[in-house]
Enzyme design. Structure first.
Site, PDB file in Angstrom:
ATOM      1  CG  LEU A  70      -1.902   1.310   1.710  1.00  0.00           C
ATOM      2  CD1 LEU A  70      -2.944   1.167   0.549  1.00  0.00           C
ATOM      3  CD2 LEU A  70      -2.089   1.264   2.976  1.00  0.00           C
ATOM      4  CB  CYS A  71       2.105   3.831  -1.777  1.00  0.00           C
ATOM      5  SG  CYS A  71       1.589   3.771  -3.395  1.00  0.00           S
ATOM      6  CG  HIS A  72      -0.975   9.363  -1.269  1.00  0.00           C
ATOM      7  ND1 HIS A  72      -0.597  10.524  -2.057  1.00  0.00           N
ATOM      8  CD2 HIS A  72      -2.160   9.422  -0.809  1.00  0.00           C
ATOM      9  CE1 HIS A  72      -1.736  11.559  -1.872  1.00  0.00           C
ATOM     10  NE2 HIS A  72      -2.700  10.831  -0.896  1.00  0.00           N
ATOM     11  N   GLY A  74      -0.756   4.285  -5.580  1.00  0.00           N
ATOM     12  CA  GLY A  74      -0.599   2.827  -5.911  1.00  0.00           C
ATOM     13  C   GLY A  74       0.756   2.967  -6.794  1.00  0.00           C
ATOM     14  CB  ILE A  99      -4.000   5.158   1.921  1.00  0.00           C
ATOM     15  CG1 ILE A  99      -4.917   5.309   2.912  1.00  0.00           C
ATOM     16  CG2 ILE A  99      -3.214   6.459   1.713  1.00  0.00           C
ATOM     17  CD1 ILE A  99      -4.138   5.520   4.354  1.00  0.00           C
TER      18      ILE A  99
END
Length: 113
Positions: A70-72, A74, A99
């Protein structure tokens, strides 16, 4: 090819992944981002490890364990997912939209930034 999993589809992916071991949700955002917004996946370990710290800390991760990254939005998580797959991780997924998508589609209480 890295599997793309939307935040809405993540519970089903995690359930299916359990056939290969206890899944891990790997959050590769930076500490300042974690302080703004974090996720909690019911019954799943969430490990926060910034993207740039992963190469020297790779030994801390189990290549046989299913990992959803997961990141901000993708992008970083996709890079990390590819990195892990190239190093023998056998069950890796990218959380598409990150996220931000999680906040929009799963849990609006998670702040957007």
């Amino acid at each position: 090819m890295i599997e793309q999993v939307t935040p809405q589809a993540l519970p089903a992916w995690l359930q299916a992944a359990r056939a290969n071991g206890e899944p891990l949700l790997l959050d590769v955002r930076e500490p300042a981002e974690w302080r703004v917004a974090s996720v909690h996946a019911n019954g799943v370990e969430v490990l926060q490890m910034p993207m740039m710290s992963i190469p020297p800390r790779l030994h801390e991760l189990d290549a046989a364990r299913p990992v959803a990254v997961l990141c901000h939005h993708g992008g970083r998580s996709m890079q990390v997912a590819m990195f892990l797959a190239q190093r023998g991780f056998t069950h890796v997924a990218n959380i598409a939209g990150g996220i931000d998508a999680w906040s929009l589609t799963v849990d609006p209480s998670i702040p957007r930034y």
